[in-house]
Enzyme design. Structure first.
Site, PDB file in Angstrom:
ATOM      1  N   GLU A   1      -6.515   6.339   5.375  1.00  0.00           N
ATOM      2  CA  GLU A   1      -6.832   7.483   4.503  1.00  0.00           C
ATOM      3  C   GLU A   1      -5.609   8.328   4.163  1.00  0.00           C
ATOM      4  OE1 GLU A   1      -8.809   6.582   7.051  1.00  0.00           O
ATOM      5  OE2 GLU A   1     -10.681   6.078   6.028  1.00  0.00           O
TER       6      GLU A   1
ATOM      7  N   HIS B   1     -20.182  10.793   9.817  1.00  0.00           N
ATOM      8  CA  HIS B   1     -20.331  10.269   8.449  1.00  0.00           C
ATOM      9  C   HIS B   1     -21.294  11.124   7.627  1.00  0.00           C
ATOM     10  CE1 HIS B   1     -18.818   6.679  10.536  1.00  0.00           C
ATOM     11  NE2 HIS B   1     -18.456   6.209   9.367  1.00  0.00           N
TER      12      HIS B   1
END
Lengths: 323, 228
Positions: free
Chosen positions: A60, A129
């Site tokens: 990321e 998440h």
């Protein structure tokens, strides 16, 4: 007009801009032939190929950092992270690089980049998440924060996000991906900082974002039966924020309930509340109320997760305490 | 404070150790997508090669064959920590193996050695063969920051490296080989000194920025409120 899901609307907007401008490209984890974690980029690889719909490793930091470097040197990247939760992994690149670079070079560089961040609870995906971290992002000068709640807004705001010469974080609520609506494909991009009143009402303003806009709208009929007409204010962008429209609404209703899926502590709901308390206090005839998620990590148990997120029933309860 | 010049393609010295490595991959990707023969050179120290950015960016540049040259100035110190204490390898170039890219060690105080290594890496990058890692062995003559007493550096070590200072080394080489005369060198030296003095004078005589400029250049189009 075309009937599209939120996901299709985002895809169509990106596709339109990629057809118009060869410097626009997408990168992210599994965005290529796989079509993206939630399928948002499905089919785009077939049209634009591997050069412009780029699969990245699970990294990321470099996904966002690569977008910064690419944006600084003449292209317009759209970076997708699978979940907003992973922005923590790439936070330096967003907070210290993307948001600061222009300022630190005296305006000599522009960064036309979009970082797409799926967020929100309700998918049984547990604590890592499912978060709503928009307050962190809206806190940082140098970023623009966009949060559409319906397909038409998502389409128009995505067009604008790609055209914008600044780093834009584009928040996509996962539960809303399948929500359908009419989209005017020939409409102009939606300007940032222009809120939308999703329902007019005279008795109380509900300021809500993302999925909470839909929960608020669900309550409207029921409250109407009790003689309460709520006005639903959707800012659409958290920064820039359309204070004017919100204040105008409060001038009419004199009451404000803020509904947000964030943990209450340190939330953007708190920022809205502070803005109104500082600048619009005289128009209130009841204390501002915030209805947010519980101050806990997003729980995995479906029973607990359903409780954690504010819902229509919670909104009705909150509204009725304000009269 | 953070030197940058976008007009010359210098994207800026970064305040976050290792952060520039990620940004460099983007500049390389952009050069590739725009179809130019530009190459991005990214400079960093030995200390930054322990950041995750080093791994992420070399890996990405390698799999995408980006025209990026990762130039490690191994000056033996990450702030106060000697390289032998902050990593278990001597040659950072060894890490190139993990990305299947060339990793070369050069005498970083030898201008010609650096030039040759860079030339090869640039050619590779322009031929679409992807990134390279060049490790330049050098030394940090001063502290990590202005005013750092740098007591962590042994005096003998400093003396040894000062004797290898690349600037006098290059000048002597050029004079000894009749590339440059002593007079020509003196002319260049005094010209540059004048330029620096002028720049200092300009900086000292320039007014402080107006308060309103605190909110300039955050965005291309939005100006935040100046009031606190």
């Amino acid at each position: 007009m075309k009937n599209l899901s939120m996901m299709e609307a985002i895809r169509e907007a990106m596709t339109k801009k990629m057809r118009e401008d060869p410097t626009v490209f997408i990168m992210g984890e599994d965005v290529g032939a796989f079509g993206g974690c939630f399928g948002v980029t499905a089919g785009m690889f077939d049209e634009f190929g591997a050069e412009r719909v780029r699969d990245t490793p699970i990294s990321e930091g470099v996904i966002i950092g690569c977008a910064v470097g690419a944006a600084a040197t003449g292209t317009r990247p759209i970076a997708e992270l699978m979940f907003i939760d992973f922005v923590t992994v790439g936070a330096d690149q967003l907070v210290n690089q993307a948001a600061k670079m222009r300022y630190m070079v005296g305006g000599k560089i522009k960064l036309p980049m979009v970082v797409r961040l799926p967020l929100g609870a309700g998918t049984r995906a547990a604590a890592q998440h499912s978060q709503s971290l928009e307050a962190w992002l809206a806190h940082i000068p140098g970023l623009k924060v966009v949060y559409p709640s319906c397909p038409n807004d998502a389409y128009g705001l995505m067009l604008k996000a790609i055209e914008d010469d600044n780093p834009v974080v584009f928040l996509e609520h996962k539960i809303l991906y399948g929500v359908r609506g009419e989209v005017d494909e020939n409409a102009k991009p939606i300007e940032f900082g222009k809120a939308d009143i999703k329902r007019e009402g005279k008795d109380l303003t509900v300021a809500a974002t993302g999925r909470m806009v839909h929960e608020a709208l669900k309550t409207a009929e029921e409250l109407s039966k009790d003689g309460i007409e709520i006005e639903v204010f959707d800012p659409r962008t958290l920064f820039p924020f359309d204070k004017e429209t919100l204040f105008k609404s409060i001038e009419k209703t004199n009451k404000l309930l803020i509904v947000s899926e964030e943990n209450k502590r340190g939330s953007f709901a708190g920022e809205i509340s502070a803005m109104v308390a500082e600048e619009c206090f005289d128009n209130l005839d009841a204390p501002i109320k915030r209805l947010c998620a519980v101050n806990s990590p997003v729980p995995f148990s479906p029973v607990l997760e359903d409780y954690y997120v504010p819902n229509a029933e919670d909104i009705v309860k909150a509204v009725t305490t304000m009269f | 404070m953070h030197i940058a010049d976008a007009t010359r393609g210098i994207l800026g010295a970064n305040g976050i150790v290792g952060a520039g490595q990620n940004i460099a991959t983007g500049a390389g990707l952009s050069a590739k997508l725009r179809g130019t023969d530009q190459v991005c050179a990214c400079f960093f120290g030995d200390g930054s090669t322990n950041q995750g950015t080093f791994h992420e960016s070399l890996n990405l540049a390698s799999i995408w064959r980006l025209p990026v040259i990762f130039v490690c100035e191994n000056n033996l110190y990450g702030i106060s920590m000697h390289q032998s204490r902050h990593q278990a390898i001597q040659d950072i170039a060894d890490r190139a193996v993990a990305y299947n890219i060339p990793g070369v060690v050069v005498d970083g105080n030898d201008v010609f050695a650096v030039y040759e290594a860079a030339k090869e890496a640039i050619e590779r990058a322009r031929n679409g063969q992807g990134p390279s890692l060049i490790e330049c062995k050098t030394y940090r003559h001063h502290g990590h920051f202005e005013g750092d007493p740098a007591k962590y550096k042994p005096a003998e070590e400093v003396a040894e490296w000062m004797s290898k200072d690349p600037i006098p080394r290059l000048i002597n080489y050029m004079i000894d080989n009749n590339i440059l005369s002593k007079e020509e060198f003196n002319d260049i030296d005094s010209q540059i000194n004048d330029e620096i003095k002028e720049a200092i004078k300009f900086a000292e005589e320039s007014p402080w920025p107006p308060i309103e400029s605190v909110v300039e250049d955050i965005y291309t189009d939005i100006v935040e409120e100046v009031k606190k």
